[in-house]
Motif scaffolding. Structure first.
Motif, PDB file in Angstrom:
ATOM      1  N   LYS A   1      62.102  53.098 107.828  1.00 25.13           N
ATOM      2  CA  LYS A   1      60.871  52.117 107.406  1.00 25.13           C
ATOM      3  C   LYS A   1      60.898  50.960 108.150  1.00 25.13           C
ATOM      4  N   SER A   2      62.150  50.205 108.165  1.00 26.77           N
ATOM      5  CA  SER A   2      62.328  48.813 109.004  1.00 26.77           C
ATOM      6  C   SER A   2      63.486  48.764 109.767  1.00 26.77           C
ATOM      7  N   LYS A   3      63.653  47.725 110.366  1.00 27.46           N
ATOM      8  CA  LYS A   3      65.177  47.391 110.792  1.00 27.46           C
ATOM      9  C   LYS A   3      65.431  46.074 110.908  1.00 27.46           C
ATOM     10  N   HIS A   4      66.564  45.512 111.154  1.00 26.85           N
ATOM     11  CA  HIS A   4      66.853  44.106 111.380  1.00 26.85           C
ATOM     12  C   HIS A   4      68.219  43.978 112.267  1.00 26.85           C
ATOM     13  N   ARG A   5      68.595  43.126 112.613  1.00 24.42           N
ATOM     14  CA  ARG A   5      69.979  42.825 113.039  1.00 24.42           C
ATOM     15  C   ARG A   5      70.890  42.503 112.059  1.00 24.42           C
ATOM     16  N   ALA A   6      72.243  42.716 112.602  1.00 28.10           N
ATOM     17  CA  ALA A   6      73.366  42.331 111.640  1.00 28.10           C
ATOM     18  C   ALA A   6      73.654  41.086 111.937  1.00 28.10           C
ATOM     19  N   GLU A   7      73.926  40.538 111.001  1.00 28.06           N
ATOM     20  CA  GLU A   7      74.454  39.041 110.906  1.00 28.06           C
ATOM     21  C   GLU A   7      75.890  38.702 110.951  1.00 28.06           C
ATOM     22  N   LYS A   8      76.750  39.571 110.136  1.00 23.42           N
ATOM     23  CA  LYS A   8      78.199  39.570 110.122  1.00 23.42           C
ATOM     24  C   LYS A   8      78.731  40.823 110.280  1.00 23.42           C
ATOM     25  N   TRP A   9      79.966  40.966 110.588  1.00 25.33           N
ATOM     26  CA  TRP A   9      80.655  42.191 110.980  1.00 25.33           C
ATOM     27  C   TRP A   9      81.134  42.955 109.564  1.00 25.33           C
ATOM     28  N   SER A  10      80.967  44.322 109.639  1.00 25.60           N
ATOM     29  CA  SER A  10      81.410  44.947 108.406  1.00 25.60           C
ATOM     30  C   SER A  10      81.769  46.397 108.609  1.00 25.60           C
ATOM     31  N   GLY A  11      82.382  47.036 107.965  1.00 27.72           N
ATOM     32  CA  GLY A  11      82.654  48.573 108.221  1.00 27.72           C
ATOM     33  C   GLY A  11      81.247  49.519 108.853  1.00 27.72           C
ATOM     34  N   ASP A  12      80.220  49.131 107.999  1.00 26.67           N
ATOM     35  CA  ASP A  12      79.032  49.595 108.417  1.00 26.67           C
ATOM     36  C   ASP A  12      78.610  49.436 109.870  1.00 26.67           C
ATOM     37  N   VAL A  13      78.534  48.094 109.889  1.00 30.89           N
ATOM     38  CA  VAL A  13      78.112  47.643 111.226  1.00 30.89           C
ATOM     39  C   VAL A  13      78.983  47.999 112.259  1.00 30.89           C
ATOM     40  N   GLU A  14      80.238  48.298 112.073  1.00 29.56           N
ATOM     41  CA  GLU A  14      81.083  48.863 113.185  1.00 29.56           C
ATOM     42  C   GLU A  14      80.732  50.362 113.296  1.00 29.56           C
ATOM     43  N   ASN A  15      80.390  51.186 112.490  1.00 33.48           N
ATOM     44  CA  ASN A  15      80.033  52.493 112.794  1.00 33.48           C
ATOM     45  C   ASN A  15      78.700  52.589 113.418  1.00 33.48           C
ATOM     46  N   LEU A  16      77.633  51.638 112.972  1.00 33.54           N
ATOM     47  CA  LEU A  16      76.215  51.455 113.440  1.00 33.54           C
ATOM     48  C   LEU A  16      76.626  51.271 115.126  1.00 33.54           C
ATOM     49  N   TYR A  17      77.554  50.417 115.416  1.00 35.58           N
ATOM     50  CA  TYR A  17      77.656  49.843 116.695  1.00 35.58           C
ATOM     51  C   TYR A  17      78.267  51.168 117.570  1.00 35.58           C
ATOM     52  N   ARG A  18      78.903  52.033 117.014  1.00 33.99           N
ATOM     53  CA  ARG A  18      79.563  53.153 117.816  1.00 33.99           C
ATOM     54  C   ARG A  18      78.390  54.196 118.003  1.00 33.99           C
ATOM     55  N   PHE A  19      77.545  54.473 117.036  1.00 39.27           N
ATOM     56  CA  PHE A  19      76.545  55.303 116.968  1.00 39.27           C
ATOM     57  C   PHE A  19      75.414  54.775 118.143  1.00 39.27           C
ATOM     58  N   GLN A  20      75.207  53.401 118.119  1.00 39.74           N
ATOM     59  CA  GLN A  20      74.223  52.793 119.034  1.00 39.74           C
ATOM     60  C   GLN A  20      74.964  52.740 120.570  1.00 39.74           C
ATOM     61  N   GLN A  21      75.965  52.782 120.727  1.00 42.88           N
ATOM     62  CA  GLN A  21      76.822  52.701 122.030  1.00 42.88           C
ATOM     63  C   GLN A  21      76.558  54.226 122.695  1.00 42.88           C
ATOM     64  N   ALA A  22      76.456  55.270 121.717  1.00 43.80           N
ATOM     65  CA  ALA A  22      76.430  56.593 122.137  1.00 43.80           C
ATOM     66  C   ALA A  22      75.030  56.917 122.215  1.00 43.80           C
ATOM     67  N   GLY A  23      73.975  56.226 122.092  1.00 44.84           N
ATOM     68  CA  GLY A  23      72.582  56.456 122.441  1.00 44.84           C
ATOM     69  C   GLY A  23      71.733  56.852 120.985  1.00 44.84           C
ATOM     70  N   TYR A  24      72.264  56.700 119.771  1.00 40.16           N
ATOM     71  CA  TYR A  24      71.595  57.101 118.733  1.00 40.16           C
ATOM     72  C   TYR A  24      71.386  55.790 117.585  1.00 40.16           C
ATOM     73  N   ARG A  25      70.312  55.827 116.895  1.00 43.55           N
ATOM     74  CA  ARG A  25      70.094  54.642 115.792  1.00 43.55           C
ATOM     75  C   ARG A  25      71.361  54.794 114.814  1.00 43.55           C
ATOM     76  N   ASP A  26      71.578  55.778 114.285  1.00 40.64           N
ATOM     77  CA  ASP A  26      72.650  55.548 113.285  1.00 40.64           C
ATOM     78  C   ASP A  26      73.069  57.153 113.081  1.00 40.64           C
ATOM     79  N   GLU A  27      73.792  57.246 111.967  1.00 40.94           N
ATOM     80  CA  GLU A  27      74.675  58.723 111.638  1.00 40.94           C
ATOM     81  C   GLU A  27      73.063  59.690 111.434  1.00 40.94           C
ATOM     82  N   ILE A  28      72.120  59.403 110.711  1.00 38.19           N
ATOM     83  CA  ILE A  28      71.087  60.147 110.561  1.00 38.19           C
ATOM     84  C   ILE A  28      70.375  60.859 111.825  1.00 38.19           C
ATOM     85  N   GLU A  29      70.134  59.901 112.717  1.00 41.10           N
ATOM     86  CA  GLU A  29      69.582  60.500 114.202  1.00 41.10           C
ATOM     87  C   GLU A  29      70.499  61.131 114.651  1.00 41.10           C
ATOM     88  N   TYR A  30      72.026  61.117 114.792  1.00 41.69           N
ATOM     89  CA  TYR A  30      72.937  61.873 115.491  1.00 41.69           C
ATOM     90  C   TYR A  30      72.923  63.193 115.079  1.00 41.69           C
TER      91      TYR A  30
END
Length: 95
Positions: free
Chosen positions: A16-45
């Motif tokens: 529905k919407s998106k925003h940028r991460a402001e500080k590191w967390s475990g969820d941000v770490e996993n999103l970073y890994r999905f986005q490095q591989a070319g996906y939005r997140d786990e759902i798109e993967y």
């Protein structure tokens, strides 16, 4: 494990919407890994690769391995890989 793990892979879910991460967390770490591989997140993967599970490191809960769209694999360490200078580049999607 992230809160999207229970979402089915065959549902065509769009954010529905998106925003940028402001500080590191475990969820941000996993999103970073999905986005490095070319996906939005786990759902798109899960939608694109038609998989039910993603491999996680049991010690940290971080993503262990992802398959890119060109079928090559990314392997990730147990430790944090998203440095503080990269955190602002991570996109957080809201469903």
């Amino acid at each position: 494990m992230s809160e999207v793990s229970g979402v089915t892979a065959n549902a065509d879910i769009k954010p529905k919407s998106k925003h940028r991460a402001e500080k590191w967390s475990g969820d941000v770490e996993n999103l970073y890994r999905f986005q490095q591989a070319g996906y939005r997140d786990e759902i798109e993967y899960k939608q694109v690769k038609q998989v039910d599970m993603v491999e996680y490191w049991p010690e940290t809960g971080f993503v262990k391995k992802l398959q890119r769209r060109d079928n090559t694999f990314y392997y990730y360490n147990k430790q944090r890989e998203c440095e503080d200078k990269e955190v602002h580049k991570v996109k957080v999607y809201v469903y």
